[in-house]
Design an enzyme around this catalytic site. Sequence first.
Site, short mmCIF file in Angstrom:
data_model
loop_
_atom_site.label_atom_id
_atom_site.label_comp_id
_atom_site.label_asym_id
_atom_site.label_seq_id
_atom_site.Cartn_x
_atom_site.Cartn_y
_atom_site.Cartn_z
N ASP A 1 51.10 11.41 15.33
CA ASP A 1 51.86 12.65 15.21
C ASP A 1 52.00 13.37 16.55
OD1 ASP A 1 49.14 13.23 15.30
OD2 ASP A 1 49.05 13.99 13.26
N ASN B 1 41.40 20.33 4.81
CA ASN B 1 42.12 20.39 3.54
C ASN B 1 42.51 18.99 3.04
OD1 ASN B 1 44.13 19.63 5.28
ND2 ASN B 1 45.44 21.42 4.97
N HIS C 1 44.07 16.68 4.82
CA HIS C 1 45.28 16.09 5.42
C HIS C 1 44.94 14.86 6.25
CE1 HIS C 1 45.18 18.86 9.25
NE2 HIS C 1 44.68 17.68 9.56
N GLU D 1 50.19 17.32 4.88
CA GLU D 1 49.42 18.41 4.31
C GLU D 1 49.41 18.30 2.78
OE1 GLU D 1 47.82 20.33 6.22
OE2 GLU D 1 48.91 20.62 8.10
C1 F6R Z 1 45.50 13.96 14.62
C2 F6R Z 1 45.71 14.10 13.20
C3 F6R Z 1 44.91 15.05 12.34
C4 F6R Z 1 43.43 15.06 12.66
C5 F6R Z 1 42.68 16.04 11.75
C6 F6R Z 1 41.23 16.15 12.13
O1 F6R Z 1 46.39 13.02 15.18
O2 F6R Z 1 46.56 13.45 12.73
O3 F6R Z 1 45.11 14.71 11.00
O4 F6R Z 1 42.91 13.77 12.50
O5 F6R Z 1 43.27 17.30 11.82
O6 F6R Z 1 41.12 16.71 13.41
P1 F6R Z 1 39.72 16.81 14.15
O7 F6R Z 1 39.30 15.43 14.48
O8 F6R Z 1 40.01 17.63 15.39
O9 F6R Z 1 38.79 17.50 13.21
#
Ligand code: F6R
Length: 242
Positions: A67, A136, A138, A143
Amino acid sequence: MVVKVYKDAAAIGAAAGMVFASQVITKPDSVLGLATGSTPIPTYKFMIKAYEDGIVDYSKVTTFNLDEYVGLGHEHDQSYYYFMHDNLFNYINVPEESINVLSGTAADPDKECAEYEARIDAAGGIDLQILGIGRNGHIAFNEPADDFADKTHKVALTESTIEANKRFFASADDVPRYAVSMGIGSIMRAKKIILIATGADKADAIYALVKGGVTPQCPASILRMHSDVTIFCDEAAYSKCK
Ligand code: F6R
């Protein structure tokens, strides 16, 4: 789905890093699906060390990132393009032309998403995908929603994600409101998936993933339907599953 519990983030970095090392050693032209965020940093450190030690050669690898924020260019230090170079690509020998990160500044985000999806297909699909998980539930920027999104698409970030990511920006107002993200289907088409989670703030999401039902309200829960998924959690992230 296999769940493995480790003592801490460093142990997960070594375990997930080993999965990448074996993937590239056994298939040098592997297509790797990569994630940003805090959680994969120890994994990327392990991948860099494996390169420096002459154990893994990434010269034939192709990468696709999950992303990117809409509105941030490559030079922005919070863009995921910048993050990936700063934490991995600048230190290994994957050729720049084999690196694929969605553009956050494309004039037509829908066209960018369709072309990205076509590029994944043209590369033969993703061999190994690493995922983090949001508080959450995701995965990538998919989301909680009423449906699972299939393909790469533009998404509006939720308040909880903006809140979680504001630590990287001067204020919550500076966090982009939109992102482009691989869809749930794009992720599920990967041949092998590893999801890594560390810290107590991921305990609810891991509980929903491991013990709950499959629901788009917890996007990660779809991984239960994939035939080759391993979850690597530390004890804090696993704590509610005991
Ligand atoms: C990042 C992504 C997000 C993260 C998630 C956890 O490319 O796609 O889904 O994997 O937000 O983020 P961290 O590792 O910072 O807790």
